[in-house]
Scaffold this active site. Structure first.
Site, PDB file in Angstrom:
ATOM      1  N   LYS A  36       0.847  -1.187   0.000  1.00  0.00           N
ATOM      2  CA  LYS A  36       0.000   0.000   0.000  1.00  0.00           C
ATOM      3  C   LYS A  36       0.885   1.240   0.000  1.00  0.00           C
ATOM      4  O   LYS A  36       1.925   1.269   0.666  1.00  0.00           O
ATOM      5  CB  LYS A  36      -0.902   0.013   1.249  1.00  0.00           C
TER       6      LYS A  36
ATOM      7  N   GLU B 207      -8.066  12.271  13.346  1.00  0.00           N
ATOM      8  CA  GLU B 207      -7.139  11.186  13.669  1.00  0.00           C
ATOM      9  C   GLU B 207      -6.137  11.552  14.759  1.00  0.00           C
ATOM     10  O   GLU B 207      -5.239  12.368  14.551  1.00  0.00           O
ATOM     11  CB  GLU B 207      -6.387  10.750  12.405  1.00  0.00           C
TER      12      GLU B 207
END
Length: 461
Positions: A215, A264
């Site tokens: 990724k 986050e």
């Protein structure tokens, strides 16, 4: 008092440490708007302030003026460099029990190896400061602290000047009611290097299919031009008012404000307990409650997003197992719903060892797979090669710590760099083997939306 109090000290490591004195004094004040206090200091301290509010709105911090500035241009050792400088200051603290713990606030760049000329040229690899005037709003009470750092020993006269300036700032904030301006008028919205972004996503997808990585997060930026200079305080007001479920931050330097509303958390330390959040995998909000629920169910069962999320869970849990004891984490993710988007979310917590400070955990956690990729080193190489931009402090750790070892850092996404009458907005997404460039492109617009809206922009739909 009608002048700026200049007490800035740049702290060189291991120089004059034995002469350092770190004085602090706190008073409790009546109800006062943190943004009004920030606005009160805007005339003389326009380039020297920060703003922070945690996601559940139980803590707000405002810093005005520079008591000390800590920077690092290092690569690998920048986290240790800031930690070392901060520990030298902490050791020099002179504090009464009733005083609030002084705060150090700032951030790190995403990639210190980025050498591109960009809008981020004024920001070093790490930039932190102790404010001269510190507002803390917590538990329904508001406190104003003075921080003074010097090497002369006798600080009586300087401290009295700071008290007078503190009282002036409080008076302005309480008497001159803060009225946020209307949102700025957008002159134009410019996409920066869209073809290169699409090509980068296609190239990275091919590399992943070839086994080069699992990724890689690829980001892009857009530029907003305004008809007039945009007030930093107004920008912070609008973003915090519209994104109430998020962390709100603002860091001012040399006429530029890096600000945003991120969902986050990277790491929090509170009384020896560490907390983090695995946030990765996203989908838009529905136009109705039924559609929203259906989209949430789709996200919870989507193989691509679950795989992205698992990368983050694996990495963060490994860091916690290395640095913490009594680690707890649920076995499955849940949904985090904010105004424009919903994410997969897994909280994690544990007890830290006494000698571990927050910078050690920031260093171990950055960049998470949610912002860099898997494996970390290879994904960072691919980002440098393919992304063709300097992320600056976007997607990097920003936050605070205090002299008692508590603190919190968030990941600076949903963010922008405001520079007078223009702003650069940033957004990205995780690329895996079955990613499609057009879908990734559309997802970035969802992520641009919070800051775009706060600055007066609009998106169709």
């Amino acid at each position: 008092m009608n002048r700026k109090i200049t007490t800035t000290r740049h702290i060189p490591t291991n120089e004059g440490v034995n002469d350092l004195r770190f004085f602090t004094e706190t008073i409790e004040v009546g109800r006062i708007s943190p943004l009004a206090f920030l606005e009160a200091g805007n005339t003389y301290y326009k380039d020297q302030h920060f703003y922070w509010q945690n996601a559940n709105q139980t803590l707000t911090l405002v810093g005005i003026g520079h008591a000390a500035v800590l920077t690092s241009e290092g690569n690998k050792d920048r986290f240790l460099d800031i930690s070392t400088q901060w520990n030298e200051l902490r050791a020099a603290l002179i504090k009464e029990k009733r005083d609030r713990a002084p705060v150090l606030f700032g951030g790190f760049s995403f990639d210190p190896k980025s050498v591109k000329d960009s809008e981020w040229d004024a920001f070093p690899s790490a930039y932190f400061f102790v404010p001269s005037f510190q507002l803390t709003s917590e538990g329904g009470q508001t406190y104003i602290s003075i921080n003074l750092i010097n090497t002369s020993g006798d600080a009586t006269e300087e401290f009295e000047q700071l008290r007078e300036e503190r009282d002036r700032l409080i008076h302005i904030a309480q008497v001159n009611e803060f009225e946020p301006s209307v949102k700025p008028t957008v002159d134009s919205l410019v996409e920066i290097a869209k073809p290169q972004y699409v090509e980068a996503v296609e190239n990275v997808t091919t590399q992943i299919k070839n086994g080069d990585a699992d990724k890689v997060v690829i980001a892009r930026s857009v530029k907003m031009n305004f008809k007039e200079e945009v007030s930093s305080v107004a920008a912070l007001h609008h973003i915090s008012n519209e994104q109430q479920e998020s962390y709100h931050f603002g860091l001012q330097k040399d006429g530029q404000l890096f600000f945003g509303a991120t969902p986050e958390r990277l790491i929090e330390i509170s009384n020896g307990r560490a907390y983090s959040a695995c946030v990765a995998g996203s989908i838009e909000r529905g136009k109705t409650a039924v559609e929203d629920r259906e989209l949430g169910t789709e996200l919870l069962t989507d193989i691509k997003n679950l795989a992205e999320h698992d990368y983050v869970v694996k990495m963060i849990s490994e860091v916690f197992n290395d640095y913490c004891t009594h680690v707890t984490m649920p076995s499955e993710p849940k949904l985090m719903k904010i105004r424009d988007i919903q994410h997969l979310f897994t909280p994690i917590e544990g007890n830290i060892e006494q000698q571990t400070d927050i910078f050690s955990l920031v260093a171990a956690l950055h960049p998470t797979p949610a912002l860099g990729g898997v494996p970390t080193n290879k994904s960072m190489e691919i980002i440098r090669e393919q992304e063709q931009m300097d992320r600056g402090y976007y997607a990097a750790p920003i936050g605070w710590t205090d002299t008692e070892g508590n603190g919190e850092f968030a990941v600076a996404i949903r963010s922008a760099l405001l520079d007078g009458d223009q702003a650069y907005l940033y957004a990205g997404g995780g690329i895996v083997a079955d990613s499609q460039a057009e879908k990734e492109y559309e997802e970035t617009w969802v992520k641009f939306r919070p800051v775009l809206r706060a600055l007066g922009g609009k998106l169709n739909g």
